[in-house]
Design a protein around this motif. Structure first.
Motif, PDB file in Angstrom:
ATOM      1  N   SER A  53      36.961  48.180  47.750  1.00  0.00           N
ATOM      2  CA  SER A  53      36.086  47.208  47.091  1.00  0.00           C
ATOM      3  C   SER A  53      35.456  47.723  45.802  1.00  0.00           C
ATOM      4  O   SER A  53      34.609  48.612  45.816  1.00  0.00           O
ATOM      5  CB  SER A  53      34.972  46.779  48.052  1.00  0.00           C
ATOM      6  OG  SER A  53      34.064  45.954  47.362  1.00  0.00           O
ATOM      7  N   ARG A  54      35.819  47.081  44.683  1.00  0.00           N
ATOM      8  CA  ARG A  54      35.167  47.393  43.403  1.00  0.00           C
ATOM      9  C   ARG A  54      33.739  46.838  43.396  1.00  0.00           C
ATOM     10  O   ARG A  54      32.870  47.367  42.715  1.00  0.00           O
ATOM     11  CB  ARG A  54      36.001  46.826  42.263  1.00  0.00           C
ATOM     12  CG  ARG A  54      36.350  45.357  42.385  1.00  0.00           C
ATOM     13  CD  ARG A  54      37.546  44.996  41.535  1.00  0.00           C
ATOM     14  NE  ARG A  54      37.937  43.602  41.611  1.00  0.00           N
ATOM     15  CZ  ARG A  54      39.145  43.165  41.305  1.00  0.00           C
ATOM     16  NH1 ARG A  54      40.076  44.014  40.935  1.00  0.00           N
ATOM     17  NH2 ARG A  54      39.455  41.895  41.361  1.00  0.00           N
ATOM     18  N   VAL A  55      33.505  45.763  44.178  1.00  0.00           N
ATOM     19  CA  VAL A  55      32.149  45.191  44.248  1.00  0.00           C
ATOM     20  C   VAL A  55      31.199  46.195  44.910  1.00  0.00           C
ATOM     21  O   VAL A  55      30.069  46.415  44.449  1.00  0.00           O
ATOM     22  CB  VAL A  55      32.163  43.865  45.038  1.00  0.00           C
ATOM     23  CG1 VAL A  55      30.748  43.332  45.241  1.00  0.00           C
ATOM     24  CG2 VAL A  55      33.024  42.827  44.338  1.00  0.00           C
ATOM     25  N   THR A  69      34.654  34.405  38.858  1.00  0.00           N
ATOM     26  CA  THR A  69      34.435  35.228  37.656  1.00  0.00           C
ATOM     27  C   THR A  69      35.002  34.547  36.417  1.00  0.00           C
ATOM     28  O   THR A  69      34.330  34.439  35.388  1.00  0.00           O
ATOM     29  CB  THR A  69      35.079  36.613  37.856  1.00  0.00           C
ATOM     30  OG1 THR A  69      34.662  37.121  39.127  1.00  0.00           O
ATOM     31  CG2 THR A  69      34.666  37.574  36.760  1.00  0.00           C
ATOM     32  N   ARG A  93      40.422  41.036  33.800  1.00  0.00           N
ATOM     33  CA  ARG A  93      40.582  41.390  35.225  1.00  0.00           C
ATOM     34  C   ARG A  93      41.993  41.918  35.388  1.00  0.00           C
ATOM     35  O   ARG A  93      42.976  41.285  34.952  1.00  0.00           O
ATOM     36  CB  ARG A  93      40.366  40.182  36.123  1.00  0.00           C
ATOM     37  CG  ARG A  93      40.826  40.484  37.562  1.00  0.00           C
ATOM     38  CD  ARG A  93      40.349  39.490  38.550  1.00  0.00           C
ATOM     39  NE  ARG A  93      38.903  39.565  38.694  1.00  0.00           N
ATOM     40  CZ  ARG A  93      38.227  38.907  39.625  1.00  0.00           C
ATOM     41  NH1 ARG A  93      38.859  38.147  40.488  1.00  0.00           N
ATOM     42  NH2 ARG A  93      36.907  39.007  39.703  1.00  0.00           N
ATOM     43  N   GLY A 149      36.594  43.187  36.679  1.00  0.00           N
ATOM     44  CA  GLY A 149      37.156  43.686  37.942  1.00  0.00           C
ATOM     45  C   GLY A 149      38.455  44.418  37.684  1.00  0.00           C
ATOM     46  O   GLY A 149      39.418  43.797  37.232  1.00  0.00           O
ATOM     47  N   HIS A 154      33.401  46.258  39.420  1.00  0.00           N
ATOM     48  CA  HIS A 154      33.273  44.833  39.081  1.00  0.00           C
ATOM     49  C   HIS A 154      31.820  44.666  38.616  1.00  0.00           C
ATOM     50  O   HIS A 154      30.971  44.119  39.328  1.00  0.00           O
ATOM     51  CB  HIS A 154      33.574  43.988  40.318  1.00  0.00           C
ATOM     52  CG  HIS A 154      33.754  42.519  40.060  1.00  0.00           C
ATOM     53  ND1 HIS A 154      33.429  41.914  38.862  1.00  0.00           N
ATOM     54  CD2 HIS A 154      34.217  41.525  40.870  1.00  0.00           C
ATOM     55  CE1 HIS A 154      33.680  40.619  38.939  1.00  0.00           C
ATOM     56  NE2 HIS A 154      34.160  40.367  40.142  1.00  0.00           N
ATOM     57  N   GLN A 191      29.751  41.328  38.634  1.00  0.00           N
ATOM     58  CA  GLN A 191      29.453  40.857  39.997  1.00  0.00           C
ATOM     59  C   GLN A 191      28.207  41.569  40.527  1.00  0.00           C
ATOM     60  O   GLN A 191      27.308  40.938  41.089  1.00  0.00           O
ATOM     61  CB  GLN A 191      30.644  41.113  40.927  1.00  0.00           C
ATOM     62  CG  GLN A 191      30.397  40.698  42.371  1.00  0.00           C
ATOM     63  CD  GLN A 191      30.234  39.197  42.545  1.00  0.00           C
ATOM     64  OE1 GLN A 191      31.005  38.435  41.997  1.00  0.00           O
ATOM     65  NE2 GLN A 191      29.225  38.766  43.307  1.00  0.00           N
ATOM     66  N   SER A 194      41.290  34.528  40.265  1.00  0.00           N
ATOM     67  CA  SER A 194      39.827  34.458  40.246  1.00  0.00           C
ATOM     68  C   SER A 194      39.390  33.001  40.251  1.00  0.00           C
ATOM     69  O   SER A 194      39.978  32.177  39.548  1.00  0.00           O
ATOM     70  CB  SER A 194      39.287  35.134  38.981  1.00  0.00           C
ATOM     71  OG  SER A 194      37.909  34.867  38.836  1.00  0.00           O
ATOM     72  N   SER A 254      30.429  49.073  42.350  1.00  0.00           N
ATOM     73  CA  SER A 254      29.497  48.702  41.270  1.00  0.00           C
ATOM     74  C   SER A 254      28.090  48.477  41.821  1.00  0.00           C
ATOM     75  O   SER A 254      27.104  48.874  41.195  1.00  0.00           O
ATOM     76  CB  SER A 254      29.979  47.433  40.552  1.00  0.00           C
ATOM     77  OG  SER A 254      31.041  47.738  39.683  1.00  0.00           O
TER      78      SER A 254
END
Ligand code: CP
Length: 316
Positions: free
Chosen positions: A165-167, A50, A100, A127, A133, A136, A47, A170
């Protein structure tokens, strides 16, 4: 452990608290909210943004900091488990963990294990695998609200490798909860399984939709967020080759010339310039990428303050 669990009121309260933190940062007045408390950064994946913005956030609130980056010089290489690592860092003084991890659900499992062992601690998800995440997405929403003055009714496209994608996850949860209409756009092989059914079922203030045609969608958007191709999570899965992907879904200057003049570009980072996003767009006035990075600090200050002050136990 994620934005799927938060109500609109809870999300907006965190965004309002982040705005207050941003004002404090600008005023350069020291904040003592977490004086005498110790935050541990527990990072099992790389990272830049973050980890460092959580560190800056902890320092800005006068917290002590333990930074653990797994591998190399740590005892994870000797086989020490996540739980034993955290339990030992808690014995050294860590009161909250910002974790993370490559495994989805690792923060929730750690929080349960610490509680069951009689050493409960705040565990903040920085994350986890393909799951979420949340900070984010909060900073993305904060940046959008700061730019447009509202969230409700905005049309946002999240572009590319949605599946890993966790982004994306979320943001889809948080944004639709707050009335943003989110469209996932990208190649079919990079959409999560059952996404169209999930989009139909999701009951939120904002709509979640799916598109496979960026050129058709782009002129309707207020903001577009291309995602990095997450090669480390692809494994043996077939996916489009980078050059084919860039031709069909890359955010080029030509494509952006057909977007609304007010359409802005976000990216959680790191950016693969020339693949999902042209350098000229990343560096243009439409780009909010560095504002996102800057906003990571006040947003993470608000999250740390909420988690640690809630578990103060009369220490402050
Ligand atoms: N957006 C994001 O999580 O960036 P880092 O991997 O650098 O933390």
């Amino acid at each position: 452990m994620g934005l799927a669990d938060l109500s609109e009121e809870e999300i907006l309260a965190l965004l309002d608290a982040s705005a207050e933190m941003k004002k404090h940062l600008a005023s350069k007045k020291p904040l003592k909210d977490l004086a005498g408390r110790t935050v541990c950064l527990l990072f099992f994946e790389p990272s830049t943004r973050t980890m460092n913005s959580f560190a800056a956030a902890a320092r800005a609130l006068s917290a002590g900091l333990i930074t653990f980056v797994a591998g190399g010089a740590t005892s994870t290489v000797k086989g020490e488990s996540l739980f034993d690592t955290a339990a030992n860092l808690a014995a050294i003084g860590a009161e909250a963990f910002v974790i993370r991890h490559g495994s989805s659900g690792a923060p929730a499992r750690l929080a349960r294990a610490l509680a069951q062992s009689g050493r409960p601690a705040s565990v903040i998800n920085a994350g986890d695998g393909w799951h979420e995440h949340p900070t984010q997405a909060l900073l993305d929403m904060f940046t959008l609200r700061e730019h447009f003055g509202r969230l409700e009714g905005l049309e946002v496209g999240i572009l590319g490798d949605i599946r890993h994608s966790r982004v994306a996850r979320s943001n889809a949860f948080g944004m639709t909860t707050c009335g943003v209409n989110v469209t996932f756009v990208g190649p079919p092989s990079w959409m999560p399984e059952g996404i169209e059914r999930m989009a139909q079922r999701r009951q939120a203030k904002g709509r979640l939709s799916v598109s496979y045609n960026l050129d058709e969608l782009l002129p309707r958007l207020d903001a577009i967020m291309p995602l990095r191709i997450q090669k480390e999570r692809l494994g043996a899965e077939p996916g489009p080759r980078a050059e084919h992907y860039a031709a069909e879904f890359g955010l080029t200057e030509d494509r952006m010339s057909r977007a609304k003049p007010t359409c802005v570009v976000l990216h959680p980072g790191p950016v693969n310039r020339g693949v999902e996003l042209a350098s000229a767009i990343a560096d243009s006035e439409r780009s909010l990428i560095l504002q996102q990075a800057a906003n990571g600090v006040p947003v993470r200050m608000a999250v740390l303050a909420r988690c640690l002050v809630a578990t103060d136990g009369g220490k402050n």
